[in-house]
Scaffold this motif. Structure first.
Motif, PDB file in Angstrom:
ATOM      1  N   GLY A 104      18.514 -26.276 -16.428  1.00 29.87           N
ATOM      2  CA  GLY A 104      17.172 -26.705 -16.067  1.00 29.87           C
ATOM      3  C   GLY A 104      17.217 -28.073 -15.416  1.00 29.87           C
ATOM      4  O   GLY A 104      18.062 -28.916 -15.762  1.00 29.87           O
ATOM      5  N   LEU A 105      16.319 -28.323 -14.476  1.00 29.31           N
ATOM      6  CA  LEU A 105      16.272 -29.637 -13.837  1.00 29.31           C
ATOM      7  C   LEU A 105      16.053 -30.748 -14.849  1.00 29.31           C
ATOM      8  O   LEU A 105      16.511 -31.873 -14.665  1.00 29.31           O
ATOM      9  N   ASP A 106      15.350 -30.413 -15.937  1.00 31.51           N
ATOM     10  CA  ASP A 106      15.109 -31.421 -16.964  1.00 31.51           C
ATOM     11  C   ASP A 106      16.335 -31.676 -17.835  1.00 31.51           C
ATOM     12  O   ASP A 106      16.330 -32.567 -18.683  1.00 31.51           O
ATOM     13  N   GLU A 107      17.407 -30.930 -17.624  1.00 35.91           N
ATOM     14  CA  GLU A 107      18.642 -31.112 -18.395  1.00 35.91           C
ATOM     15  C   GLU A 107      19.688 -31.925 -17.653  1.00 35.91           C
ATOM     16  O   GLU A 107      20.730 -32.258 -18.225  1.00 35.91           O
ATOM     17  N   VAL A 108      19.451 -32.214 -16.386  1.00 36.42           N
ATOM     18  CA  VAL A 108      20.477 -32.867 -15.573  1.00 36.42           C
ATOM     19  C   VAL A 108      19.984 -34.194 -15.029  1.00 36.42           C
ATOM     20  O   VAL A 108      18.779 -34.451 -14.971  1.00 36.42           O
ATOM     21  N   ARG A 109      20.925 -35.033 -14.656  1.00 35.55           N
ATOM     22  CA  ARG A 109      20.622 -36.279 -13.946  1.00 35.55           C
ATOM     23  C   ARG A 109      21.082 -36.104 -12.506  1.00 35.55           C
ATOM     24  O   ARG A 109      22.265 -35.896 -12.245  1.00 35.55           O
ATOM     25  N   LEU A 110      20.129 -36.157 -11.585  1.00 37.25           N
ATOM     26  CA  LEU A 110      20.467 -36.007 -10.180  1.00 37.25           C
ATOM     27  C   LEU A 110      21.079 -37.291  -9.631  1.00 37.25           C
ATOM     28  O   LEU A 110      20.543 -38.382  -9.814  1.00 37.25           O
ATOM     29  N   LEU A 111      22.207 -37.134  -8.946  1.00 37.49           N
ATOM     30  CA  LEU A 111      22.888 -38.232  -8.288  1.00 37.49           C
ATOM     31  C   LEU A 111      22.602 -38.161  -6.793  1.00 37.49           C
ATOM     32  O   LEU A 111      21.879 -37.271  -6.327  1.00 37.49           O
ATOM     33  N   ALA A 112      23.151 -39.072  -6.024  1.00 36.62           N
ATOM     34  CA  ALA A 112      23.047 -38.940  -4.570  1.00 36.62           C
ATOM     35  C   ALA A 112      23.729 -37.640  -4.158  1.00 36.62           C
ATOM     36  O   ALA A 112      24.835 -37.354  -4.626  1.00 36.62           O
ATOM     37  N   PRO A 113      23.101 -36.821  -3.321  1.00 42.26           N
ATOM     38  CA  PRO A 113      23.731 -35.550  -2.944  1.00 42.26           C
ATOM     39  C   PRO A 113      25.098 -35.751  -2.302  1.00 42.26           C
ATOM     40  O   PRO A 113      26.037 -34.987  -2.547  1.00 42.26           O
ATOM     41  N   LEU A 114      25.219 -36.760  -1.454  1.00 41.78           N
ATOM     42  CA  LEU A 114      26.502 -37.168  -0.887  1.00 41.78           C
ATOM     43  C   LEU A 114      26.836 -38.533  -1.477  1.00 41.78           C
ATOM     44  O   LEU A 114      26.190 -39.530  -1.156  1.00 41.78           O
ATOM     45  N   ARG A 115      27.834 -38.588  -2.346  1.00 44.06           N
ATOM     46  CA  ARG A 115      28.136 -39.822  -3.048  1.00 44.06           C
ATOM     47  C   ARG A 115      29.040 -40.733  -2.233  1.00 44.06           C
ATOM     48  O   ARG A 115      28.950 -41.950  -2.340  1.00 44.06           O
ATOM     49  N   ARG A 116      29.953 -40.164  -1.448  1.00 41.03           N
ATOM     50  CA  ARG A 116      30.836 -40.954  -0.588  1.00 41.03           C
ATOM     51  C   ARG A 116      31.067 -40.209   0.718  1.00 41.03           C
ATOM     52  O   ARG A 116      32.122 -39.637   0.952  1.00 41.03           O
ATOM     53  N   PRO A 117      30.073 -40.195   1.601  1.00 38.06           N
ATOM     54  CA  PRO A 117      30.244 -39.531   2.899  1.00 38.06           C
ATOM     55  C   PRO A 117      31.289 -40.254   3.737  1.00 38.06           C
ATOM     56  O   PRO A 117      31.608 -41.423   3.484  1.00 38.06           O
ATOM     57  N   PRO A 118      31.835 -39.576   4.754  1.00 36.22           N
ATOM     58  CA  PRO A 118      32.870 -40.212   5.576  1.00 36.22           C
ATOM     59  C   PRO A 118      32.376 -41.428   6.341  1.00 36.22           C
ATOM     60  O   PRO A 118      33.163 -42.332   6.637  1.00 36.22           O
ATOM     61  N   SER A 119      31.102 -41.461   6.679  1.00 36.08           N
ATOM     62  CA  SER A 119      30.546 -42.639   7.346  1.00 36.08           C
ATOM     63  C   SER A 119      29.038 -42.629   7.196  1.00 36.08           C
ATOM     64  O   SER A 119      28.417 -41.572   7.001  1.00 36.08           O
ATOM     65  N   PRO A 122      18.979 -41.103  -6.578  1.00 30.83           N
ATOM     66  CA  PRO A 122      17.536 -41.234  -6.383  1.00 30.83           C
ATOM     67  C   PRO A 122      16.780 -41.797  -7.572  1.00 30.83           C
ATOM     68  O   PRO A 122      15.635 -42.216  -7.431  1.00 30.83           O
ATOM     69  N   TYR A 123      17.415 -41.826  -8.756  1.00 28.33           N
ATOM     70  CA  TYR A 123      16.752 -42.342  -9.950  1.00 28.33           C
ATOM     71  C   TYR A 123      17.565 -43.457 -10.606  1.00 28.33           C
ATOM     72  O   TYR A 123      17.261 -43.879 -11.719  1.00 28.33           O
ATOM     73  N   ASP A 124      18.597 -43.936  -9.915  1.00 24.83           N
ATOM     74  CA  ASP A 124      19.417 -45.021 -10.443  1.00 24.83           C
ATOM     75  C   ASP A 124      18.683 -46.354 -10.345  1.00 24.83           C
ATOM     76  O   ASP A 124      17.927 -46.599  -9.395  1.00 24.83           O
ATOM     77  N   ASP A 125      18.938 -47.234 -11.322  1.00 23.38           N
ATOM     78  CA  ASP A 125      18.469 -48.608 -11.202  1.00 23.38           C
ATOM     79  C   ASP A 125      19.189 -49.285 -10.038  1.00 23.38           C
ATOM     80  O   ASP A 125      20.343 -48.961  -9.721  1.00 23.38           O
ATOM     81  N   VAL A 126      18.500 -50.248  -9.421  1.00 22.22           N
ATOM     82  CA  VAL A 126      19.074 -50.963  -8.276  1.00 22.22           C
ATOM     83  C   VAL A 126      19.030 -52.461  -8.550  1.00 22.22           C
ATOM     84  O   VAL A 126      17.950 -53.055  -8.585  1.00 22.22           O
ATOM     85  N   PRO A 127      20.190 -53.094  -8.777  1.00 24.99           N
ATOM     86  CA  PRO A 127      20.205 -54.550  -8.969  1.00 24.99           C
ATOM     87  C   PRO A 127      19.863 -55.270  -7.666  1.00 24.99           C
ATOM     88  O   PRO A 127      20.230 -54.826  -6.583  1.00 24.99           O
ATOM     89  N   ILE A 156      22.324 -48.297  -0.984  1.00 20.81           N
ATOM     90  CA  ILE A 156      21.651 -47.318  -0.124  1.00 20.81           C
ATOM     91  C   ILE A 156      21.312 -46.127  -1.015  1.00 20.81           C
ATOM     92  O   ILE A 156      22.204 -45.556  -1.640  1.00 20.81           O
ATOM     93  N   THR A 157      20.046 -45.776  -1.080  1.00 19.74           N
ATOM     94  CA  THR A 157      19.646 -44.613  -1.868  1.00 19.74           C
ATOM     95  C   THR A 157      19.616 -43.371  -0.991  1.00 19.74           C
ATOM     96  O   THR A 157      19.034 -43.388   0.097  1.00 19.74           O
ATOM     97  N   LEU A 158      20.247 -42.288  -1.481  1.00 19.98           N
ATOM     98  CA  LEU A 158      20.129 -40.966  -0.876  1.00 19.98           C
ATOM     99  C   LEU A 158      19.632 -40.005  -1.943  1.00 19.98           C
ATOM    100  O   LEU A 158      20.025 -40.090  -3.095  1.00 19.98           O
ATOM    101  N   GLY A 159      18.786 -39.047  -1.531  1.00 21.45           N
ATOM    102  CA  GLY A 159      18.350 -38.034  -2.488  1.00 21.45           C
ATOM    103  C   GLY A 159      16.855 -37.768  -2.395  1.00 21.45           C
ATOM    104  O   GLY A 159      16.186 -38.279  -1.503  1.00 21.45           O
ATOM    105  N   PRO A 160      16.350 -36.965  -3.339  1.00 22.63           N
ATOM    106  CA  PRO A 160      17.075 -36.360  -4.459  1.00 22.63           C
ATOM    107  C   PRO A 160      17.960 -35.172  -4.072  1.00 22.63           C
ATOM    108  O   PRO A 160      18.813 -34.764  -4.850  1.00 22.63           O
ATOM    109  N   ALA A 161      17.764 -34.623  -2.846  1.00 19.63           N
ATOM    110  CA  ALA A 161      18.512 -33.428  -2.443  1.00 19.63           C
ATOM    111  C   ALA A 161      18.861 -33.520  -0.970  1.00 19.63           C
ATOM    112  O   ALA A 161      18.240 -34.273  -0.200  1.00 19.63           O
TER     113      ALA A 161
END
Length: 312
Positions: free
Chosen positions: A56-71, A116-121, A188-193
């Motif tokens: 379920g979406l409520d069971e997961v933590r969404l990260l950036a869809p591309l965490r380390r793109p080539p550029s 998309p839901y990470d804290d940003v310092p 740089i924020t990417l997401g949620p999808a």
């Protein structure tokens, strides 16, 4: 399809959203690898037909869809955003003709991507931290020397993109005159999808994606606009970027900021430092995009800066 990268307590996984669930692929599969191998569509069918896991979406933590793109490159496709920034800096009059001769972009920091839901310092040492409402295009089929009329065919999908910026550091970067550096280096924020292009065709008007986009700070709307307001299309931007160079699958290209989609364009003081709305610890920033979803992030305190000795 709506591709996500997620964590549910057993490592980072990749999958597709189906209703209120995520249908996941085998551990070790990443969007970057699927794009590089050209197997995204086939993997999507596997995820729908025979997922390795369903959560379920409520069971997961969404990260950036591309965490380390080539550029990662960030364009400036909305010239009204530039005019708004210039007005805030006390610069009036017409833009230099160079801005209408070719699109502008800079190389961004792929190692600074956050979810998309990470804290940003706040960027270290910054007292003028800002958000920027953008859309990121993701390259599916690589190429070079692309034609502006056909370059968008190389885009596999889109995602929200927040180009967090330290405006006081940007003043220093601009004075040095060799491009963006520490002002654009912290997040740089990417997401949620990653939303594939076929999912967004219903939003196309007169050949352009007319996605409605908005940004809020602490629930107060900062701006609202549409992606089709651009002066330079993604096709034109990709054609320019790819001149004489390879644009590999998985590359992320930012649209540039939607007009009034950053705090700088709302500055109403003679000195930037006197503006009271720069982001502070505890502020909640949200971007929304029609068909793309929503991000929601809390700004936190940054670290202190270790001084450097003067050179020379």
């Amino acid at each position: 399809m709506r591709w996500v990268t997620y964590e549910a307590g057993e490592g980072i996984r990749t999958g597709v959203i189906d209703g209120e669930a995520v249908q996941g692929l085998a551990a070790g599969t990443t969007l970057e690898s699927l794009l590089a191998s050209g197997s995204l569509a086939e993997a999507g069918e596997d995820a729908r037909r025979a997922p390795v896991e369903v959560r379920g979406l409520d069971e997961v933590r969404l990260l950036a869809p591309l965490r380390r793109p080539p550029s990662v490159r960030d364009g400036l496709c909305f010239l009204e955003h530039l005019r708004g920034c210039y007005r805030a800096l006390g610069r009036h009059g017409d833009l230099d003709p160079v801005w209408s001769q070719s699109p502008a972009f800079y190389f961004a920091n792929a190692d600074a991507i956050v979810g998309p839901y990470d804290d940003v310092p706040i960027a270290p040492g910054s007292a003028m931290f800002d958000l920027e409402l953008e859309v990121g295009a993701v390259i599916g089929r690589g190429g070079r020397d692309l034609h502006p009329d056909r370059a968008e065919e190389h885009i596999i999908g889109y995602t929200l993109y927040n180009d967090w910026t330290a405006r006081d550091h940007q003043v220093v970067d601009m004075a040095k005159g060799i491009g963006m550096a520490k002002s654009k280096d912290s997040a740089i924020t990417l997401g949620p999808a990653l939303v594939t292009v076929d999912e967004l065709e219903s939003y196309r008007r007169d050949g352009r994606l007319a996605l409605e986009l908005s940004a809020t700070v602490n629930g107060e709307e900062l701006t609202r606009g549409t992606l089709d307001q651009v002066d330079w299309t993604f096709g034109e931007l990709l054609a320019y970027i790819s001149r004489g160079t390879d644009l590999p699958p998985g590359s992320v290209i930012g649209s540039g900021t939607v007009p009034r989609g950053c705090l700088l364009e709302h500055v109403d003081t003679a000195e930037l430092a006197d503006f009271k709305r720069w982001l502070q610890p505890g502020d909640v920033v949200s971007l929304r995009g029609e068909g793309l979803g929503e991000t929601q992030q809390t700004v936190t305190q940054g670290i202190d800066v270790i001084p450097l000795r003067p050179a020379g």
